[in-house]
Design an enzyme around this catalytic site. Structure first.
Site, PDB file in Angstrom:
ATOM      1  N   ALA A 146       4.453   5.161  -0.759  1.00  0.00           N
ATOM      2  CA  ALA A 146       3.941   6.441  -0.271  1.00  0.00           C
ATOM      3  C   ALA A 146       2.815   6.122   0.700  1.00  0.00           C
ATOM      4  CB  ALA A 146       3.424   7.262  -1.435  1.00  0.00           C
ATOM      5  N   GLY A 204       6.540   4.088  -3.856  1.00  0.00           N
ATOM      6  CA  GLY A 204       7.510   5.146  -3.545  1.00  0.00           C
ATOM      7  C   GLY A 204       8.782   4.616  -2.899  1.00  0.00           C
ATOM      8  N   GLU A 209      10.784   3.478  -5.746  1.00  0.00           N
ATOM      9  CA  GLU A 209      11.184   4.699  -6.470  1.00  0.00           C
ATOM     10  C   GLU A 209      12.325   5.414  -5.740  1.00  0.00           C
ATOM     11  OE1 GLU A 209       7.006   5.944  -6.668  1.00  0.00           O
ATOM     12  OE2 GLU A 209       7.320   6.293  -8.803  1.00  0.00           O
ATOM     13  N   GLU A 228       1.188   0.485  -7.902  1.00  0.00           N
ATOM     14  CA  GLU A 228       0.258   1.617  -7.952  1.00  0.00           C
ATOM     15  C   GLU A 228      -1.011   1.345  -8.750  1.00  0.00           C
ATOM     16  OE1 GLU A 228       3.515   1.881  -8.087  1.00  0.00           O
ATOM     17  OE2 GLU A 228       4.196   3.599  -6.924  1.00  0.00           O
TER      18      GLU A 228
HETATM   19  N1  COA Z   1       0.768   3.537   3.220  1.00  0.00           N
HETATM   20  C1  COA Z   1       0.210   3.627   4.439  1.00  0.00           C
HETATM   21  N2  COA Z   1       0.259   2.656   5.344  1.00  0.00           N
HETATM   22  C2  COA Z   1       0.890   1.520   5.003  1.00  0.00           C
HETATM   23  C3  COA Z   1       1.480   1.345   3.747  1.00  0.00           C
HETATM   24  C4  COA Z   1       1.398   2.415   2.837  1.00  0.00           C
HETATM   25  N3  COA Z   1       1.967   2.354   1.617  1.00  0.00           N
HETATM   26  N4  COA Z   1       2.012   0.100   3.696  1.00  0.00           N
HETATM   27  C5  COA Z   1       1.769  -0.466   4.885  1.00  0.00           C
HETATM   28  N5  COA Z   1       1.084   0.386   5.684  1.00  0.00           N
HETATM   29  C6  COA Z   1       0.625   0.150   7.053  1.00  0.00           C
HETATM   30  C7  COA Z   1      -0.619  -0.725   7.100  1.00  0.00           C
HETATM   31  O1  COA Z   1      -1.776   0.056   6.857  1.00  0.00           O
HETATM   32  C8  COA Z   1      -0.533  -1.251   8.511  1.00  0.00           C
HETATM   33  O2  COA Z   1      -0.963  -0.241   9.386  1.00  0.00           O
HETATM   34  P1  COA Z   1      -1.973  -0.618  10.625  1.00  0.00           P
HETATM   35  O3  COA Z   1      -1.207  -1.621  11.444  1.00  0.00           O
HETATM   36  O4  COA Z   1      -2.163   0.688  11.316  1.00  0.00           O
HETATM   37  O5  COA Z   1      -3.196  -1.189   9.992  1.00  0.00           O
HETATM   38  C9  COA Z   1       0.954  -1.438   8.717  1.00  0.00           C
HETATM   39  O6  COA Z   1       1.590  -0.591   7.781  1.00  0.00           O
HETATM   40  C10 COA Z   1       1.433  -2.849   8.501  1.00  0.00           C
HETATM   41  O7  COA Z   1       1.042  -3.261   7.200  1.00  0.00           O
HETATM   42  P2  COA Z   1       0.207  -4.605   6.901  1.00  0.00           P
HETATM   43  O8  COA Z   1      -0.517  -4.385   5.610  1.00  0.00           O
HETATM   44  O9  COA Z   1      -0.603  -4.972   8.090  1.00  0.00           O
HETATM   45  O10 COA Z   1       1.395  -5.649   6.722  1.00  0.00           O
HETATM   46  P3  COA Z   1       1.349  -7.005   5.877  1.00  0.00           P
HETATM   47  O11 COA Z   1       2.577  -7.736   6.246  1.00  0.00           O
HETATM   48  O12 COA Z   1       0.058  -7.690   6.030  1.00  0.00           O
HETATM   49  O13 COA Z   1       1.461  -6.548   4.341  1.00  0.00           O
HETATM   50  C11 COA Z   1       2.326  -5.247   2.501  1.00  0.00           C
HETATM   51  C12 COA Z   1       2.622  -5.923   3.855  1.00  0.00           C
HETATM   52  C13 COA Z   1       3.579  -4.460   2.117  1.00  0.00           C
HETATM   53  C14 COA Z   1       2.058  -6.325   1.445  1.00  0.00           C
HETATM   54  C15 COA Z   1       1.093  -4.328   2.642  1.00  0.00           C
HETATM   55  O14 COA Z   1       1.294  -3.476   3.764  1.00  0.00           O
HETATM   56  C16 COA Z   1       0.844  -3.457   1.439  1.00  0.00           C
HETATM   57  O15 COA Z   1       0.352  -3.939   0.421  1.00  0.00           O
HETATM   58  N6  COA Z   1       1.142  -2.132   1.548  1.00  0.00           N
HETATM   59  C17 COA Z   1       0.866  -1.179   0.526  1.00  0.00           C
HETATM   60  C18 COA Z   1       1.844  -1.320  -0.623  1.00  0.00           C
HETATM   61  C19 COA Z   1       1.525  -0.331  -1.727  1.00  0.00           C
HETATM   62  O16 COA Z   1       0.525  -0.434  -2.414  1.00  0.00           O
HETATM   63  N7  COA Z   1       2.415   0.642  -1.907  1.00  0.00           N
HETATM   64  C20 COA Z   1       2.303   1.603  -2.960  1.00  0.00           C
HETATM   65  C21 COA Z   1       1.674   2.856  -2.465  1.00  0.00           C
HETATM   66  S1  COA Z   1       1.494   4.012  -3.781  1.00  0.00           S
END
Ligand code: COA
Length: 260
Positions: free
Chosen positions: A66, A112, A115, A135
């Site tokens: 999400a 999400g 999910e 989460e």
């Molecule tokens: N919500 C909002 N933005 C998200 C996102 C999310 N769940 N997951 C990734 N993004 C965005 C990042 O903020 C980034 O945006 P920016 O370039 O404007 O800063 C972009 O997507 C790329 O992500 P980034 O984190 O730079 O990539 P990465 O390869 O370093 O890491 C992940 C990949 C998946 C490990 C990392 O993005 C992450 O941990 N995301 C969140 C996962 C999460 O907790 N999901 C559950 C949400 S309830």
């Protein structure tokens, strides 16, 4: 169908939805969830569409969760409304569609995103995919059905560990746990999804819809799935597809199902 955050295409009886926010790793913001609802609703009403594949755009993510930026400031009420509305219009909606939905997980499927994949009728993954429910690392729990569907798919102990550690598992581990059915290369992911969909398309769509209802009944509170199965089984005897399927078998020919 024209959308801002998703792409929808159709090829004969097979539709594909691609979540298309690659710069945000296809994170599910409110607008994307609403567009997905509209797309699934429209495809369900399209009698020509007999199966749907959903995937993410780019090579990195199916859906990375999400959109955290949208709910970081939410109150208790806003939080529960977010989960309720999302479950209603997307996650439970997909799980209960009469049209089979295959998730083709092409990269990160987190929160999400996992999910959504779990709400689909089954999942396949590319070998670079990583799956998890992170989460609790954000101080919240899965709210789009993850605490219910993950234990159904992988068992309670594995689900508890995945949720509590907020860790990610590999595609191979996901396959060994029953979370995904097949793992292949990223290149072969959509061809494999299409091949499996092709096998589905050969069968009676009205019988498949009845089977979805009966299988889902197993997981519904207060519903006796065996009774649901008996009713759905009986209903099949009143369909044109049943007459065609049994007649074709007896006549030693391939059935030509109308879906009625
Ligand atoms: N919500 C909002 N933005 C998200 C996102 C999310 N769940 N997951 C990734 N993004 C965005 C990042 O903020 C980034 O945006 P920016 O370039 O404007 O800063 C972009 O997507 C790329 O992500 P980034 O984190 O730079 O990539 P990465 O390869 O370093 O890491 C992940 C990949 C998946 C490990 C990392 O993005 C992450 O941990 N995301 C969140 C996962 C999460 O907790 N999901 C559950 C949400 S309830």
């Amino acid at each position: 169908m024209n959308f801002e955050n998703i792409l929808v295409s159709k090829n004969n009886n097979l539709a594909q939805i691609t979540i298309n926010r690659p710069k945000k790793l296809n994170a599910l913001n409110k607008a994307t969830i609403e567009e997905l609802h509209q797309a699934f609703d429209a495809l369900e009403s399209d009698v020509a569409v007999k199966a749907i594949i959903i995937t993410g755009s780019g090579e990195k993510a199916f859906v990375a969760g999400a959109d955290i930026s949208e709910f970081a400031h939410f109150s208790v009420d806003e939080g529960s409304n977010l989960a309720r509305k999302g479950q209603e219009i997307l996650f439970n909606f997909v799980a209960n569609l009469a049209t089979p939905v295959i998730a083709a997980i092409n990269g990160f499927a987190l929160g999400g995103g996992l999910e959504l994949a779990m709400a689909c009728h089954f999942r396949i993954a590319s070998d670079n995919a990583k799956m998890g429910l992170p989460e609790v690392s954000l101080g919240v729990i899965p709210g789009y059905g993850g605490t219910q569907r993950l234990p159904q798919l992988v068992g309670k102990g594995k689900a508890m560990e995945m949720i509590m550690t907020a860790g990610m598992i590999s595609a191979e581990d996901a396959k060994n746990s029953g979370l995904v059915n097949h793992v292949t290369t990223q290149e072969e992911l959509l061809p494999l999804a299409e091949k499996i969909a092709g096998k589905i398309l050969r069968n009676s769509s009205v019988a498949i819809s009845a089977a979805i209802v009966a299988v889902n009944a197993n997981f519904e509170d207060g519903v006796n799935g065996f009774d649901t199965e008996i009713k759905a089984f009986g209903d099949c005897f009143g369909t044109e597809d049943f007459k065609e399927g049994t007649t074709a078998f007896l006549e030693k020919r391939k059935p030509n199902f109308s879906g009625n």
